[in-house]
Structures are given as structure tokens and as C-alpha cells.
Design an enzyme around this catalytic site. Structure first.
Site, PDB file in Angstrom:
ATOM      1  N   VAL A   1     -68.229  67.520 -24.538  1.00  0.00           N
ATOM      2  CA  VAL A   1     -69.588  68.023 -24.734  1.00  0.00           C
ATOM      3  C   VAL A   1     -70.532  66.833 -24.784  1.00  0.00           C
ATOM      4  CG1 VAL A   1     -71.131  69.340 -26.242  1.00  0.00           C
ATOM      5  CG2 VAL A   1     -68.712  69.987 -26.063  1.00  0.00           C
TER       6      VAL A   1
ATOM      7  N   LEU B   1     -74.517  65.877 -25.578  1.00  0.00           N
ATOM      8  CA  LEU B   1     -75.785  66.310 -26.170  1.00  0.00           C
ATOM      9  C   LEU B   1     -76.800  65.182 -26.055  1.00  0.00           C
ATOM     10  CD1 LEU B   1     -74.452  67.832 -29.530  1.00  0.00           C
ATOM     11  CD2 LEU B   1     -75.140  69.096 -27.479  1.00  0.00           C
TER      12      LEU B   1
ATOM     13  N   THR C   1     -64.193  66.173 -27.338  1.00  0.00           N
ATOM     14  CA  THR C   1     -65.041  65.026 -27.595  1.00  0.00           C
ATOM     15  C   THR C   1     -66.478  65.512 -27.491  1.00  0.00           C
ATOM     16  OG1 THR C   1     -63.435  63.511 -26.620  1.00  0.00           O
ATOM     17  CG2 THR C   1     -65.711  62.737 -26.757  1.00  0.00           C
ATOM     18  N   CYS C   2     -67.343  65.066 -28.386  1.00  0.00           N
ATOM     19  CA  CYS C   2     -68.764  65.384 -28.312  1.00  0.00           C
ATOM     20  C   CYS C   2     -69.520  64.081 -28.505  1.00  0.00           C
ATOM     21  CB  CYS C   2     -69.154  66.399 -29.381  1.00  0.00           C
ATOM     22  SG  CYS C   2     -70.907  66.858 -29.310  1.00  0.00           S
ATOM     23  N   VAL C   3     -70.334  63.741 -27.522  1.00  0.00           N
ATOM     24  CA  VAL C   3     -71.078  62.490 -27.598  1.00  0.00           C
ATOM     25  C   VAL C   3     -72.554  62.731 -27.311  1.00  0.00           C
ATOM     26  CG1 VAL C   3     -69.110  61.044 -26.951  1.00  0.00           C
ATOM     27  CG2 VAL C   3     -70.606  61.926 -25.180  1.00  0.00           C
TER      28      VAL C   3
END
Length: 128
Positions: free
Chosen positions: A79, A81, A107-109
Site C-alpha cells: 500500500v 499513501l 507493507t504500507c509506505v
């Protein structure tokens, strides 16, 4: 060498000429990043990040189904953002879609910028 096959569906926005919506290879489906673009109007969904997250995940669901897979077969999610203040809002929608155990790894970065000025992009990998 394993053969790879492009996945194409009109139920999700078409890819740009230099990539595929997804590739099937060795029993896996590798989906390109999806933004909250409506596949009919070809415009970003207006309103909240929740609405764009829902649309991005709906687009990815359509691509997975065209590949012969499903959202339940997802093993890895990335993801992106543009502002981590949107993490909770995005995660609320995400949790409704990925509600079965085991959950996919993720993973969200935060990134500086995303296509068309959107605030969320999601890519994923699933098995067939």
C-alpha cells in the site's frame, strides 16, 4: 523457463501501454498497482480516501477474478499513501476486505506523489 500470461479485464481500468493489469506465472498472479479509478468513467473516485481505497480494491478483485483467482488468495499487499495520516482510514476499508485468516503479509509506505494526484495505490500478489 516458466511461461507468463497477461491478465486483461474491462472490469478494471486498462493499463498504460507499458505494463499489464496482471501477470500469471507459476501458479501466482502479480497485479500492478491500482488506484481508486472508476473503470467506467475513467476518473478518480471523488470524496474520501476510503472511497478510493474501496475502488482500488474492487479493481484488483476484478483483475484477480479475470485471472481465475480471488481476493481470498492474496498473499502479499503493498500500500502506498501520500500521507500517513490516512493510514487509519485506509486500514478500515482494508480490514473489511481482508477479513479472513491468515491475513496477507503487507507493507504500507508513504510516498511523495502517486499517479493522477491520488492519495492511495495498492498492488498485490495472489496464488491461483
Amino acid at each position: 523457463m516458466a511461461a507468463k500470461t497477461a491478465v486483461v479485464t474491462d472490469k478494471a481500468p486498462p493499463p498504460l501501454p507499458f505494463f499489464s493489469q496482471a501477470i500469471k506465472c507459476n501458479g501466482m498472479v502479480y497485479c500492478s498497482g491500482s488506484i481508486g479509478m472508476d473503470p467506467i468513467s475513467m476518473k478518480l473516485v471523488e470524496g474520501s480516501i476510503e472511497l478510493r481505497t474501496e475502488q482500488a480494491l474492487a479493481n484488483l478483485t476484478a483483475v484477480l477474478e479475470a485471472a481465475g483467482s480471488s481476493i481470498d488468495n492474496v498473499v502479499k499487499v503493498n500500500v502506498f499513501l501520500t500521507d500517513m495520516k490516512d493510514f487509519a482510514a485506509m486500514n478500515g476499508v482494508y480490514a473489511k476486505v481482508f477479513n479472513k485468516d491468515p491475513k496477507p503479509v503487507r507493507t504500507c509506505v508513504a510516498v511523495h506523489q502517486l499517479p493522477l494526484g491520488t492519495d492511495v495505490e495498492i498492488e498485490l500478489t495472489a496464488h491461483l
